[in-house]
Motif scaffolding. Structure first.
Motif, PDB file in Angstrom:
ATOM      1  N   ALA A   1      -3.057   9.950   1.728  1.00  0.00           N
ATOM      2  CA  ALA A   1      -2.689   9.720   2.767  1.00  0.00           C
ATOM      3  C   ALA A   1      -2.256   8.566   3.108  1.00  0.00           C
ATOM      4  O   ALA A   1      -2.958   7.290   3.004  1.00  0.00           O
ATOM      5  CB  ALA A   1      -4.111  10.342   3.940  1.00  0.00           C
ATOM      6  N   ASP A   2      -1.140   8.306   4.090  1.00  0.00           N
ATOM      7  CA  ASP A   2      -0.987   6.501   4.165  1.00  0.00           C
ATOM      8  C   ASP A   2      -1.259   7.118   5.787  1.00  0.00           C
ATOM      9  O   ASP A   2      -0.359   7.486   6.732  1.00  0.00           O
ATOM     10  CB  ASP A   2       0.677   6.879   4.198  1.00  0.00           C
ATOM     11  CG  ASP A   2       1.295   5.495   4.552  1.00  0.00           C
ATOM     12  OD1 ASP A   2       0.234   4.292   4.587  1.00  0.00           O
ATOM     13  OD2 ASP A   2       2.678   4.655   3.764  1.00  0.00           O
ATOM     14  N   GLU A   3      -2.329   5.952   6.356  1.00  0.00           N
ATOM     15  CA  GLU A   3      -2.431   6.437   7.241  1.00  0.00           C
ATOM     16  C   GLU A   3      -2.135   7.035   8.517  1.00  0.00           C
ATOM     17  O   GLU A   3      -1.682   7.342   9.809  1.00  0.00           O
ATOM     18  CB  GLU A   3      -1.293   4.665   8.490  1.00  0.00           C
ATOM     19  CG  GLU A   3      -2.116   3.631   7.528  1.00  0.00           C
ATOM     20  CD  GLU A   3      -1.041   2.414   8.269  1.00  0.00           C
ATOM     21  OE1 GLU A   3      -0.935   2.356   9.036  1.00  0.00           O
ATOM     22  OE2 GLU A   3       0.091   1.712   8.060  1.00  0.00           O
ATOM     23  N   PRO A   4      -3.040   8.479   8.283  1.00  0.00           N
ATOM     24  CA  PRO A   4      -2.783   9.561   9.192  1.00  0.00           C
ATOM     25  C   PRO A   4      -3.410   9.350  10.320  1.00  0.00           C
ATOM     26  O   PRO A   4      -3.565  10.284  11.396  1.00  0.00           O
ATOM     27  CB  PRO A   4      -3.148  10.556   8.222  1.00  0.00           C
ATOM     28  CG  PRO A   4      -4.216   9.279   7.478  1.00  0.00           C
ATOM     29  CD  PRO A   4      -3.587   8.492   7.511  1.00  0.00           C
TER      30      PRO A   4
ATOM     31  N   LYS B   1       0.802  -1.302   0.240  1.00  0.00           N
ATOM     32  CA  LYS B   1       0.118  -0.043  -0.275  1.00  0.00           C
ATOM     33  C   LYS B   1       0.479   1.763  -0.147  1.00  0.00           C
ATOM     34  O   LYS B   1       0.505   2.192  -0.779  1.00  0.00           O
ATOM     35  CB  LYS B   1      -1.117  -0.215   0.922  1.00  0.00           C
ATOM     36  CG  LYS B   1      -1.641  -1.319   1.096  1.00  0.00           C
ATOM     37  CD  LYS B   1      -2.753  -1.041   3.015  1.00  0.00           C
ATOM     38  CE  LYS B   1      -1.937  -1.326   3.397  1.00  0.00           C
ATOM     39  NZ  LYS B   1      -0.836  -2.414   4.435  1.00  0.00           N
ATOM     40  N   SER B   2       1.984   1.449   0.964  1.00  0.00           N
ATOM     41  CA  SER B   2       2.483   2.406   0.525  1.00  0.00           C
ATOM     42  C   SER B   2       3.204   2.486  -0.181  1.00  0.00           C
ATOM     43  O   SER B   2       3.565   4.068  -1.221  1.00  0.00           O
ATOM     44  CB  SER B   2       3.341   2.515   2.359  1.00  0.00           C
ATOM     45  OG  SER B   2       2.754   1.968   3.406  1.00  0.00           O
ATOM     46  N   THR B   3       4.105   1.433  -0.984  1.00  0.00           N
ATOM     47  CA  THR B   3       4.649   1.411  -1.809  1.00  0.00           C
ATOM     48  C   THR B   3       3.734   2.001  -2.951  1.00  0.00           C
ATOM     49  O   THR B   3       4.440   3.077  -4.112  1.00  0.00           O
ATOM     50  CB  THR B   3       5.047   0.406  -2.492  1.00  0.00           C
ATOM     51  OG1 THR B   3       5.911  -0.191  -1.747  1.00  0.00           O
ATOM     52  CG2 THR B   3       5.914  -0.122  -3.555  1.00  0.00           C
TER      53      THR B   3
HETATM   54 MG   LIG Z   1       2.334   1.661   4.605  1.00  0.00          MG
END
Ligand SMILES: [Mg+2]
Ligand SMILES: Nc1ncnc2c1ncn2[C@@H]1O[C@H](COP(=O)(O)OP(=O)(O)OP(=O)(O)O)[C@@H](O)[C@H]1O
Lengths: 296, 243
Positions: B154-157, B53-55
Motif C-alpha cells: 500500500a503506497d500512501e493509500p 519508498k515507492s521505488t
Molecule cells: Mg512515493
C-alpha cells in the motif's frame, strides 16, 4: 445549534423573558447557490437548448426582412419564404424525396463502411506494433491529401459509378474516426495499465476492459465529425455521372441560376448535420453514462 | 458477514529482500537494501519525500521495468497493490471493479461479501464517479481483499483522504487485516498512522533503511501513552524532525 437567531426555523421570534409575541419574521430563506457569487460569473451559466435557436432564427429574420425590402435580389439569394414554398413544392411532388434517398444511401453506406474500417484500423494500429508501423503513416498521408484530389484517380480505377462515389466517402469518413480513436488508445492512462498488471489481466481482458472503454470517448469524437464529413464529398461527387442526389439537384440549379433550390439543398445539409450530431451525442451519453459525477 | 479466509499457497511465505539496488539513469535510489518481513506482519515504511519508498514498493510489485538495478526479492506471488488514488476504472461498476481479473465462479459472491466488510453493502451497481473519495478508496480496499492476497503493498493509500475518513479507514484496515491476515507493507508520511497500525515501523533515508523498530504496544493505541510518545520521538528523530 439554535442559539443563532438566523436559523430560528419558525416564523416567530419569542421573547423568552416576557413571553410576549414579537413581530413575525419571515421564514428563513436561502439564496440560490449561484446568487452567492458576487460580480460577473467566470463561466457563463448554461443556456437552454431552445436558446441555441436564437442565432439561426435571427439570421432568417434579417434575411427575410432584407429580401422583403428589396435589398437582396432573388438572383443573389432567394427569400426564406420563397425557399420554403419551393422546398415544400419539391417535397410534395416527390422530387426531393427521390434525390434525398439517393444521397442518403450513398452517404450512410459510406459512413457505415468508413466508421467500421476506421475503427478496425485504429484498433490494429493502437494495440499492435506491426499495425502501427503499417497503418499509421498511411492514414496520416491520406489525411494530408484532400479527398477531392483523389477523385480523378478513383475514377480511373473504379469508374464513374456508385462504387467510386462510396469509396471516396469511405476514405474521407475513415480519417476522423481513425485519428481520434487511435489518439485515445495511445493516451490510455498508464496508471490503468499498472492496475491491469497487478490484477493479473490477460492481454485480451486488458483490451476488452481497459483499452476499448478508455478509447470510446475518442471514438465518439471521431464519429461526430464523420456524420457530417460523409455529406461534404457528396456535393462534388454528385456532379459526376448521376441524375439523382442533392448535389446533382444543387449543381443543376446553379446552371439555371435557381438560388431558391440551392438554398433548399443547403437547408437539407444543415438540418441533417444537426440531427446526426444530436443522434451521436445521444448515443454517446448513453454509452458513457458512467461519466456522471457527484454534483452534476 | 465476513468470508472465511481460505488457506492459500504462499500464505505463510515471508518477504525476503537481499541486496536490492535500484536507480534511474545512473542515479542510485535504493542502495543495497536487505529486509525480511515474516508472514502476517504489518510493516509501515516512512521516510522523507524522494527517499525511495515507492521505488521499494514498486520493486516488490514488479512494476519497475523502467528502473535499473539488481538484488533478489522473494515474495508471495499472490500480492495486491493499494495505490494512493483508488484507481477504479470509471466505466466499470463497483462490483466489476472489485472482481477485475477474477475468474473463479464465486467471484461475485465473494465481492459482495467483501463489499459488506468495507461498509458499502448494496452499492455494487454504483459508478465509481458517484462515490466520495473515501468510498472509492474503500472499494479499492475491497478489490484488494477479495483476492485474499498473501501480501498487500500500500503506497500512501489514505494520503488523499480527510483526517476523519482517515481515522475510520485505520479502524477498518486494522479489523480486516486481523481477519484476512495478509502481510502488509504500508508506505505513509504520517508517523501517527504508522504507529497506530503497524507491528513494525521502518524509516527510510536516502535509499537505505535507517531505523527498524517493533511497535510492541497493545491495541487500540493511544497517542498519550508514554511508550507511544517515545517511539514517535525516535521516528521523528530518524526523519530529522525536531519537535
Ligand atoms: Mg512515493
Ligand atoms: N520512473 C522514474 N524515473 C526516474 N526517476 C524516478 C522514477 N521513479 C522514481 N524516481 C526517482 O527516485 C527517487 C525516489 O522516488 P520514490 O518515488 O521512491 O520516492 P518516495 O520515497 O516514494 O517519495 P514520496 O514520499 O514523495 O512519494 C526520486 O528522486 C524520484 O525522482
Amino acid at each position: 445549534m439554535t442559539d443563532h437567531a438566523n436559523i430560528e426555523p419558525a416564523g416567530f421570534l419569542v421573547d423568552r423573558t416576557s413571553q410576549r409575541r414579537l413581530r413575525p419574521t419571515p421564514a428563513l430563506r436561502f439564496a440560490p447557490a449561484s446568487g452567492r457569487q458576487r460580480g460577473r460569473p467566470l463561466v457563463p451559466r448554461k443556456i437552454s437548448p431552445a436558446a441555441l435557436l436564437f442565432g439561426p432564427l435571427a439570421m432568417v429574420a434579417v434575411w427575410q426582412l432584407s429580401s422583403s425590402l428589396g435589398w437582396l435580389p432573388e438572383n443573389i439569394l432567394a427569400a426564406p419564404a420563397t425557399v420554403l414554398s419551393v422546398g415544400t413544392g419539391l417535397a410534395a411532388d416527390g422530387t426531393l424525396g427521390k434525390h434525398f434517398l439517393a444521397s442518403a444511401t450513398r452517404a450512410y453506406l459510406g459512413l457505415a463502411v468508413g466508421v467500421a474500417l476506421g475503427l478496425v484500423l485504429a484498433l490494429l494500429s493502437g494495440l499492435t506494433r506491426v499495425g502501427e508501423a503499417s497503418i499509421d503513416g498511411l492514414v496520416q498521408i491520406k489525411r494530408a491529401v484532400p479527398t477531392l484530389a483523389l477523385i480523378p484517380l478513383a475514377i480511373l480505377w473504379l469508374g464513374i459509378g456508385e462504387v467510386m462515389k462510396i469509396t471516396i466517402i469511405v476514405t474521407s469518413v475513415l480519417v476522423p474516426v481513425y485519428i481520434n480513436t487511435h489518439a485515445a488508445l495511445r493516451g490510455i492512462d498508464m496508471r490503468y495499465v499498472e492496475l491491469a498488471r497487478t490484477t493479473g489481466l490477460t492481454h485480451r481482458e486488458f483490451i476488452r476492459q481497459v483499452a476499448i472503454p478508455g478509447a470510446l470517448p475518442g471514438f465518439f469524437t471521431g464519429l461526430r465529425l464523420a456524420v457530417t464529413t460523409c455529406w461534404t464529398a457528396l456535393v462534388v461527387l454528385e456532379q459526376i455521372n448521376t441524375t439523382k442526389g442533392i448535389g446533382y439537384l444543387m449543381s443543376r440549379a446553379r446552371d439555371y441560376g435557381q438560388t431558391e433550390i440551392i438554398v433548399v439543398g443547403l437547408v437539407i445539409y444543415a438540418v441533417l448535420g444537426l440531427l446526426s450530431d444530436a443522434l451521436v451525442r445521444l448515443l454517446e451519453n448513453r454509452a458513457l453514462s458512467y461519466r456522471k459525477v457527484i454534483g452534476t | 458477514m465476513i468470508a472465511e479466509p481460505m488457506p492459500a499457497t504462499g500464505h505463510d511465505q515471508p518477504v525476503r529482500i537481499r541486496n536490492l539496488t535500484r536507480g534511474f539513469g545512473g542515479r542510485v535510489v535504493l542502495n543495497d537494501v536487505s529486509l525480511d518481513i515474516p508472514a502476517g506482519e504489518f510493516v509501515a515504511l516512512i521516510g522523507k519525500s524522494g527517499s525511495g519508498k515507492s521505488t521499494l514498493l514498486r520493486a516488490l510489485a514488479q512494476l519497475d521495468d523502467d528502473a535499473e538495478g539488481g538484488g533478489t526479492i522473494d515474495a508471495p506471488e499472490n500480492l495486491s497493490v493499494l495505490f494512493q488514488d483508488s484507481r477504479l476504472l470509471p466505466w466499470h461498476t463497483v462490483l466489476e471493479n472489485i472482481t477485475l481479473g477474477l475468474r473463479s465462479p464465486d467471484a461475485r459472491a465473494r465481492a459482495l461479501s467483501v463489499l459488506e466488510d468495507v461498509g458499502l453493502g448494496g452499492r455494487q451497481d454504483a459508478w465509481p464517479n458517484m462515490l466520495s473519495g473515501g468510498e472509492q478508496q474503500r472499494v479499492a480496499l475491497a478489490r484488494s481483499l477479495v483476492r485474499r492476497p498473501d501480501l498487500i503493498l500500500a503506497d500512501e493509500p489514505f494520503g488523499a483522504l480527510d483526517a476523519l475518513t482517515r481515522i475510520r479507514m485505520h479502524g477498518l484496515l486494522t479489523r480486516l487485516v486481523s481477519i484476512y491476515r495478509p502481510t502488509v507493507l504500508l508506505v505513509t508520511h504520517d508517523v501517527d498512522e504508522a504507529l497506530s497500525l503497524a507491528d513494525r515501523v521502518m524509516v527510510m533515508g536516502e535509499g537505505e533503511i535507517v531505523l527498524d523498530r517493533r511497535v510492541g504496544l497493545a491495541r487500540p493505541r493511544v497517542k498519550t501513552d508514554g511508550a507511544f510518545a517515545d517511539l514517535r520521538a525516535a521516528l521523528l528523530g530518524a526523519l530529522g524532525v525536531d519537535e
